[in-house]
Motif scaffolding. Structure first.
Motif, short mmCIF file in Angstrom:
data_model
loop_
_atom_site.label_atom_id
_atom_site.label_comp_id
_atom_site.label_asym_id
_atom_site.label_seq_id
_atom_site.Cartn_x
_atom_site.Cartn_y
_atom_site.Cartn_z
N ILE A 1 21.49 -49.58 49.75
CA ILE A 1 21.74 -48.50 48.79
C ILE A 1 23.24 -48.24 48.67
CG2 ILE A 1 21.48 -46.00 48.43
CD1 ILE A 1 18.59 -46.28 49.37
N TYR A 2 23.96 -48.26 49.79
CA TYR A 2 25.41 -48.08 49.73
C TYR A 2 26.07 -49.23 48.96
CZ TYR A 2 24.44 -44.88 53.65
OH TYR A 2 23.93 -43.89 54.45
N ARG A 3 25.55 -50.43 49.14
CA ARG A 3 26.14 -51.61 48.48
C ARG A 3 26.03 -51.51 46.97
NH1 ARG A 3 24.98 -56.44 46.18
NH2 ARG A 3 22.71 -56.10 46.27
N ILE A 4 24.88 -51.07 46.48
CA ILE A 4 24.64 -51.09 45.04
C ILE A 4 24.99 -49.77 44.36
CG2 ILE A 4 22.85 -52.85 45.23
CD1 ILE A 4 20.74 -50.67 45.00
N TYR A 5 25.33 -48.75 45.14
CA TYR A 5 25.62 -47.42 44.59
C TYR A 5 26.85 -47.47 43.70
CZ TYR A 5 25.93 -42.29 44.56
OH TYR A 5 25.96 -40.97 44.19
N LYS A 6 26.72 -46.97 42.49
CA LYS A 6 27.83 -46.94 41.55
C LYS A 6 28.70 -45.72 41.84
CE LYS A 6 30.17 -47.54 37.63
NZ LYS A 6 31.09 -48.66 37.42
N LEU A 7 29.95 -45.97 42.24
CA LEU A 7 30.88 -44.89 42.51
C LEU A 7 31.64 -44.54 41.24
CD1 LEU A 7 32.24 -46.07 45.97
CD2 LEU A 7 30.67 -44.16 45.55
N TRP A 8 31.72 -43.24 40.94
CA TRP A 8 32.39 -42.76 39.75
C TRP A 8 33.76 -42.17 40.10
CZ3 TRP A 8 30.03 -44.49 35.65
CH2 TRP A 8 28.63 -44.62 35.63
N PRO A 9 34.62 -41.92 39.10
CA PRO A 9 35.89 -41.24 39.37
C PRO A 9 35.70 -39.93 40.14
CG PRO A 9 35.93 -42.13 37.16
CD PRO A 9 34.54 -42.38 37.69
N SER A 10 34.61 -39.19 39.85
CA SER A 10 34.36 -37.92 40.54
C SER A 10 34.22 -38.13 42.05
CB SER A 10 33.09 -37.26 40.00
OG SER A 10 31.98 -38.13 40.09
N ASN A 11 33.62 -39.23 42.47
CA ASN A 11 33.47 -39.52 43.89
C ASN A 11 34.83 -39.79 44.54
OD1 ASN A 11 30.76 -41.27 42.62
ND2 ASN A 11 30.42 -39.57 44.04
N TYR A 12 35.64 -40.59 43.86
CA TYR A 12 36.95 -40.93 44.40
C TYR A 12 37.90 -39.74 44.41
CZ TYR A 12 35.59 -45.87 44.18
OH TYR A 12 34.97 -47.08 44.38
N VAL A 13 37.86 -38.93 43.36
CA VAL A 13 38.70 -37.73 43.32
C VAL A 13 38.32 -36.79 44.48
CG1 VAL A 13 39.25 -35.62 42.04
CG2 VAL A 13 39.12 -37.81 40.83
N ALA A 14 37.01 -36.59 44.67
CA ALA A 14 36.54 -35.71 45.75
C ALA A 14 37.00 -36.22 47.12
CB ALA A 14 35.02 -35.58 45.71
N TYR A 15 36.94 -37.53 47.31
CA TYR A 15 37.39 -38.14 48.57
C TYR A 15 38.87 -37.84 48.80
CZ TYR A 15 38.38 -41.70 52.13
OH TYR A 15 38.78 -42.35 53.29
N ASP A 16 39.68 -38.05 47.79
CA ASP A 16 41.12 -37.83 47.93
C ASP A 16 41.45 -36.36 48.14
OD1 ASP A 16 41.68 -40.50 47.78
OD2 ASP A 16 42.59 -40.47 45.79
N LEU A 17 40.73 -35.47 47.46
CA LEU A 17 40.95 -34.04 47.65
C LEU A 17 40.52 -33.60 49.05
CD1 LEU A 17 39.76 -32.55 44.23
CD2 LEU A 17 42.12 -32.71 45.06
N TYR A 18 39.40 -34.13 49.51
CA TYR A 18 38.88 -33.74 50.83
C TYR A 18 39.83 -34.17 51.94
CZ TYR A 18 35.74 -33.20 54.81
OH TYR A 18 35.20 -32.83 56.02
#
Length: 352
Positions: free
Chosen positions: A279-296
């Motif tokens: 599931i992690y391999r095929i999960y589509k990551l969006w800009p919202s995911n990456y922005v949240a990671y960088d903010l966190y």
């Protein structure tokens, strides 16, 4: 409620024309393809910026599959998956739904009209055992009748964005194995991990109170109509883009786990870990995911994956929804979007 659904689905048709559509429904498949399929497309049209899929073109048309997926939205997860299946001319699913979600008669009728089956909650241990055995036998029956199945990888929706398969779900499914080992029986079910990914979760802020209660180790009690409100917010709230990916789970995976010197419970736990990894391999990551990671993490590690506009859009959503004076609420909200990135990174590191 049902009339409202039909009017939403067919806004340009008269009451008589809508009635003629319903009169042409002689089966659940008719209702799903002539009404619900169009309802879901209306939801997409009004609340998304696009719907995409991957992996479904690798599946066999007349073969029943057991789709085990992450779970974000009460109703739409299964609805979107069935749209993907219908578009690829694959067998649509019978879907598991908690009996706590269909307390209203309208929702119970709608669940039945979409081939949903109930998973009983709030039972005594003895009642739960009997119910689980019955459910496991029913899953076996459905597959034998050439009917695909959708079930969430865990009980209830994932609130924190961290998708983990519960070993107990696999154990319940395997109860109908008879003389076979649990792994060999599960191998026969054509299990396909599925990853559902929303760029924006329309129910994100509704999930925060439960996350706060969990972090404070206090009991969370749902308010009246909370699930129904989540259904409405999930259907009509902004989602931006959505992607659904169908993964793989090779027969060799089951044989390899079967050969390990582990107890049956530990083998099921290892299978759950392998499902999560896919599931992690095929999960589509969006800009919202990456922005949240960088903010966190207060970093710019993934700044190359999103634009200034993407970042501003997420920050506006964050600031409008979360109390600036609640550190727990802010952390919970950010992790809800950042955890898919964190899990994918961990999975890649473990593979390496």
């Amino acid at each position: 409620m049902f009339q409202a659904l039909l009017q939403f689905t067919f806004p340009d048709k008269s009451a008589e024309e809508i009635k003629s559509v319903i009169d042409e429904c002689y089966s659940i498949f008719d209702f799903q393809s002539k009404v619900i399929y169009k309802s879901v497309h209306k939801v997409m049209e009004k609340s998304t910026d696009g719907f995409s899929t991957s992996g479904f073109d690798e599946l066999e048309r007349d073969k029943p599959y057991f789709y085990l997926s992450n779970h974000r939205d009460i109703i739409l997860d299964t609805s979107f998956i069935n749209v993907a299946l219908y578009d690829h001319e694959l067998i649509m699913t019978a879907s598991a739904i908690g009996d706590n979600l269909v307390q209203k008669s309208f929702l119970m009728a709608l669940a039945k009209l979409n081939r949903s089956f109930l998973v009983e909650r709030s039972l005594s241990p003895r009642e739960m055992l009997l119910s689980s055995k019955k459910l496991s036998e029913y899953l076996k029956f459905l597959l034998s009748e050439n009917q695909s199945i959708w079930m969430a990888q865990r009980e209830g929706r994932t609130k924190d964005g961290s998708d983990k398969t519960q070993q107990g779900v696999l154990k319940m499914v395997a109860m109908a194995r008879g003389e076979q080992s649990a792994l060999q029986y599960l191998k026969s079910l054509n299990i396909r991990p599925v990853a559902i990914s929303y760029e924006f979760d329309p129910t994100d802020i509704l999930k925060v109170p439960e996350l706060i209660a969990k972090s404070e180790d206090t009991a969370y009690i749902k308010s009246n109509n909370e699930d129904f409100n989540s259904i409405l917010r999930g259907a009509l709230g902004t989602k931006k883009r959505i992607h659904i990916a169908a993964g793989k789970l090779s027969e060799e995976t089951f044989d390899e786990i079967e050969g390990l010197d582990l107890s049956e419970n530990d083998k099921l736990q290892e299978l759950a870990r392998r499902i999560d990894k896919e599931i992690y391999r095929i999960y589509k990551l969006w800009p919202s995911n990456y922005v949240a990671y960088d903010l966190y993490y207060n970093t710019d590690r993934f700044a190359h994956t999103y634009t200034d506009r993407d970042k501003r859009s997420f920050e506006r959503r964050f600031e409008r929804r979360v109390d600036p004076n609640s550190a727990i609420a802010r952390e919970s909200f950010l992790l809800m979007y950042a955890n898919p990135v964190i899990n994918k990174l961990k999975s890649i590191e473990q593979t390496a």
